[in-house]
Write a protein that holds these residues in place. Structure first.
Motif, PDB file in Angstrom:
ATOM      1  N   GLY A 183       0.680  -1.121   0.126  1.00 16.12           N
ATOM      2  CA  GLY A 183      -0.074  -0.116   0.038  1.00 16.12           C
ATOM      3  C   GLY A 183       0.775   1.325   0.028  1.00 16.12           C
ATOM      4  O   GLY A 183       0.546   2.053   0.632  1.00 16.12           O
ATOM      5  N   ARG A 184       1.778   1.214  -0.606  1.00 14.13           N
ATOM      6  CA  ARG A 184       2.771   2.462  -1.011  1.00 14.13           C
ATOM      7  C   ARG A 184       2.212   3.521  -1.605  1.00 14.13           C
ATOM      8  O   ARG A 184       2.174   3.249  -2.910  1.00 14.13           O
ATOM      9  CB  ARG A 184       4.178   2.035  -1.182  1.00 14.13           C
ATOM     10  N   CYS A 185       1.275   4.546  -1.350  1.00 12.15           N
ATOM     11  CA  CYS A 185       0.628   5.233  -2.102  1.00 12.15           C
ATOM     12  C   CYS A 185      -0.047   6.442  -1.202  1.00 12.15           C
ATOM     13  O   CYS A 185       0.143   6.449  -0.010  1.00 12.15           O
ATOM     14  CB  CYS A 185      -0.625   4.583  -2.697  1.00 12.15           C
ATOM     15  N   THR A 186      -0.449   7.647  -1.907  1.00  3.24           N
ATOM     16  CA  THR A 186      -1.172   8.830  -1.021  1.00  3.24           C
ATOM     17  C   THR A 186      -2.508   8.151  -0.648  1.00  3.24           C
ATOM     18  O   THR A 186      -2.928   7.447  -1.237  1.00  3.24           O
ATOM     19  CB  THR A 186      -1.223   9.908  -1.981  1.00  3.24           C
ATOM     20  N   VAL A 187      -2.749   8.798   0.065  1.00  5.88           N
ATOM     21  CA  VAL A 187      -4.239   8.470   0.954  1.00  5.88           C
ATOM     22  C   VAL A 187      -4.872   9.871   1.014  1.00  5.88           C
ATOM     23  O   VAL A 187      -4.603  10.657   1.730  1.00  5.88           O
ATOM     24  CB  VAL A 187      -4.290   7.957   2.162  1.00  5.88           C
ATOM     25  N   ASN A 188      -5.953  10.165   0.186  1.00 10.83           N
ATOM     26  CA  ASN A 188      -6.681  11.370   0.494  1.00 10.83           C
ATOM     27  C   ASN A 188      -7.911  11.023   0.909  1.00 10.83           C
ATOM     28  O   ASN A 188      -8.605   9.776   0.700  1.00 10.83           O
ATOM     29  CB  ASN A 188      -7.206  11.861  -1.410  1.00 10.83           C
ATOM     30  N   THR A 189      -8.347  11.874   2.077  1.00  7.81           N
ATOM     31  CA  THR A 189      -9.566  11.530   2.799  1.00  7.81           C
ATOM     32  C   THR A 189     -10.649  12.617   2.441  1.00  7.81           C
ATOM     33  O   THR A 189     -10.315  13.542   2.446  1.00  7.81           O
ATOM     34  CB  THR A 189      -9.137  11.602   4.258  1.00  7.81           C
ATOM     35  N   PHE A 190     -11.773  11.943   2.636  1.00 15.36           N
ATOM     36  CA  PHE A 190     -12.979  12.652   2.352  1.00 15.36           C
ATOM     37  C   PHE A 190     -13.767  12.670   3.707  1.00 15.36           C
ATOM     38  O   PHE A 190     -14.400  11.526   3.962  1.00 15.36           O
ATOM     39  CB  PHE A 190     -13.725  12.225   1.068  1.00 15.36           C
ATOM     40  N   ALA A 207      -0.059  11.864   7.246  1.00 15.44           N
ATOM     41  CA  ALA A 207       0.786  10.565   7.185  1.00 15.44           C
ATOM     42  C   ALA A 207       1.161   9.966   5.881  1.00 15.44           C
ATOM     43  O   ALA A 207       2.157   9.346   5.717  1.00 15.44           O
ATOM     44  CB  ALA A 207       0.139   9.682   8.207  1.00 15.44           C
ATOM     45  N   ALA A 208       0.308  10.232   4.909  1.00 12.02           N
ATOM     46  CA  ALA A 208       0.262   9.623   3.557  1.00 12.02           C
ATOM     47  C   ALA A 208       0.313  10.434   2.418  1.00 12.02           C
ATOM     48  O   ALA A 208       0.120  10.209   1.535  1.00 12.02           O
ATOM     49  CB  ALA A 208      -0.792   8.485   3.362  1.00 12.02           C
ATOM     50  N   GLU A 209       0.529  11.601   2.732  1.00 12.11           N
ATOM     51  CA  GLU A 209       0.993  12.318   1.623  1.00 12.11           C
ATOM     52  C   GLU A 209      -0.183  12.950   0.930  1.00 12.11           C
ATOM     53  O   GLU A 209      -0.123  13.614  -0.475  1.00 12.11           O
ATOM     54  CB  GLU A 209       1.980  12.150   0.760  1.00 12.11           C
ATOM     55  N   GLY A 210      -1.467  12.934   1.412  1.00 10.83           N
ATOM     56  CA  GLY A 210      -2.669  12.819   0.720  1.00 10.83           C
ATOM     57  C   GLY A 210      -3.377  14.429   1.104  1.00 10.83           C
ATOM     58  O   GLY A 210      -2.708  15.285   1.708  1.00 10.83           O
ATOM     59  N   MET A 211      -4.487  14.561   0.661  1.00 14.33           N
ATOM     60  CA  MET A 211      -5.254  15.915   1.030  1.00 14.33           C
ATOM     61  C   MET A 211      -6.337  15.333   1.829  1.00 14.33           C
ATOM     62  O   MET A 211      -7.044  14.301   1.423  1.00 14.33           O
ATOM     63  CB  MET A 211      -5.730  16.796  -0.277  1.00 14.33           C
TER      64      MET A 211
END
Length: 454
Positions: A183-190, A207-211
């Motif tokens: 699961g090496r990826c960005t995580v965008n949260t909504f 923590a996962a470089e997302g928005m």
């Protein structure tokens, strides 16, 4: 038409000169990603990087009604926008977790399968957010190369009440998976509506470089997803690393970035992992330098800045290096005392983001008055700065005022303030727009990715 694709790196200082004495200065590295000219925006899908997406969907009971209807319409929009070079997976969670669509190529057959999954989506019971996220991350292949953009979209309208329930616990589980190559990826949260844990979602995205996207109502779901997807489809560089190295006897102090910083040599050399950049984006990183004394110098080197990255358009590594210098003089003239507005405004951006983040921490522990005072102090400092009239700084002041209004009482903070402040600080620190979160941030970070599903 040939268009530039390389990232552009520029070094600046807050003031153009310093005296011969030892002193402390503020410098800044600016990185920009060229934008595609409007006449070339309609390009073949083969001209962009393939995208792998995992949609982790909250189907708990509270998502019923307009929320689930709008969510289904938005998933259908995402499916429509993806091409046969892209892949999509869907994970649904309530009390239990279900992988209803494994990672599937979005050709005609794949899109039909995905749309069938979306049509069957029904609300259920509780909110096993951690289980949904772990399952989603586990679907991402470990052998994806740097030519592919990968992201997980985590959605919820409530609080995690099954499985791991704290942000720190969920982040620890996520990092353990990623360190193991999963699961090496960005995580965008909504976060949908006004009953989700905004701080948790922001912390997970941090923590996962997302928005983090705050979705106030059903109407804004499509806008936020379209903004996020548009950005992912326009990633121009990945694996971006910036190295800052002090020249001579100078020392590097604080580096103002939310990104991961590795200390190579204490006080002398640091490497910052900047993640990815989308077309038309900028990254501006102010940092402090303790400058050594000298006898005289017209061009005194402060620091060497080096950039390396994978260019998604050319599918090749790119790099550039330069020195940041200032003049050293016996006595500062009036001109030497004039601050650089570009550096100053980004110092203000960091100041406002830090103030909003501190205010959230204070308000979460019931210190509402202290939180308001923190925002007021930042606003006063920005108003007195040389860049106060800049569009970005005017947007900062508007958002700080909105944040202060969100601290009118504890109930106001719980119902509105926490969502706006978390979204605001996230946008400012990441220099990336989260469309529905803060309209003023669109002024600061103009984006061509704010398309809608209409």
């Amino acid at each position: 038409i040939d268009t530039p694709t390389d990232l552009i790196q520029t070094g600046r200082t807050l003031f153009p000169a310093a005296t011969y004495d030892a002193c402390k200065l503020t410098a800044m590295v600016s990185i920009s990603s060229p934008d595609t000219p409007e006449e070339l925006e309609e390009v073949d899908d083969n001209a962009r990087a393939p995208v792998y997406l995992v949609a982790v969907v909250d189907k708990s009971g509270s998502m019923s009604g307009d929320k689930i209807k709008s969510l289904k319409e938005t998933l259908e929009f995402i499916i429509k926008e993806m091409s046969k070079r892209d892949r999509l997976a869907i994970v649904e969670y309530d009390t239990n977790v279900y992988t209803t669509l494994p990672l599937t190529t979005m050709d005609e057959a794949g899109k039909n399968a995905a749309n069938a999954v979306v049509k069957r989506l029904r609300t259920g019971s509780s909110t096993n957010l951690s289980g949904g996220l772990k399952t989603g991350l586990s679907l991402i292949p470990s052998d994806i190369d740097t030519k592919t953009v990968v992201s997980t979209l985590l959605m919820t309208d409530g609080h995690a009440n099954v499985g791991t329930k704290t942000a720190s616990g969920i982040i620890e589980e996520m990092r353990a998976l990623q360190q193991g190559g999963v699961g090496r990826c960005t995580v965008n949260t909504f976060g949908f509506g006004k009953d989700h844990n905004a701080t948790m979602l922001k912390d997970i995205s941090d923590a996962a470089e997302g928005m983090y996207y705050f979705i106030e109502n059903a109407d804004s779901i499509a806008t936020s997803f379209a903004d996020c997807l548009g950005g992912l489809l326009s990633v121009s560089a990945q694996g971006i690393e910036l190295t800052i190295e002090a020249c001579g006897d100078n020392q590097i102090g604080r580096i103002h970035t939310p990104k991961s910083i590795s200390e190579i040599v204490a006080g002398k050399q640091y490497r910052i992992a900047l993640g990815d950049m989308q077309e038309g984006e900028n990254r501006d990183i102010p940092f402090e330098v303790s400058v050594s004394a000298c006898s005289s110098a017209e061009k005194f080197p402060l620091a060497k800045i080096s950039l390396s990255y994978f260019n998604m358009k050319t599918e090749a590594m790119g790099e550039c290096t330069e020195e940041i210098c200032i003049a050293r003089v016996a006595e500062l003239s009036d001109e030497h005392k004039e601050a650089n507005t570009e550096v100053n405004k980004h110092c203000n951006r960091i100041l406002a983001a830090d103030a909003a983040e501190s205010a959230v921490s204070l308000a979460n522990t019931g210190n509402i008055e202290e939180a308001r005072s923190c925002l007021e102090k930042a606003a006063a400092e920005i108003k007195e700065s040389v860049s106060a009239g800049d569009d970005l700084c005017q947007g900062l002041l508007q958002q700080l005022e909105t944040s202060k209004s969100g601290l009118a009482s504890r109930s106001t903070y719980q119902q509105a303030g926490q969502y706006q402040m978390n979204a605001f600080s996230k946008c400012m620190k990441m220099q990336r727009c989260a469309a529905s979160a803060a309209p003023e941030s669109w002024i600061a970070f103009p984006s061509r990715h704010q398309t809608t599903s209409e």
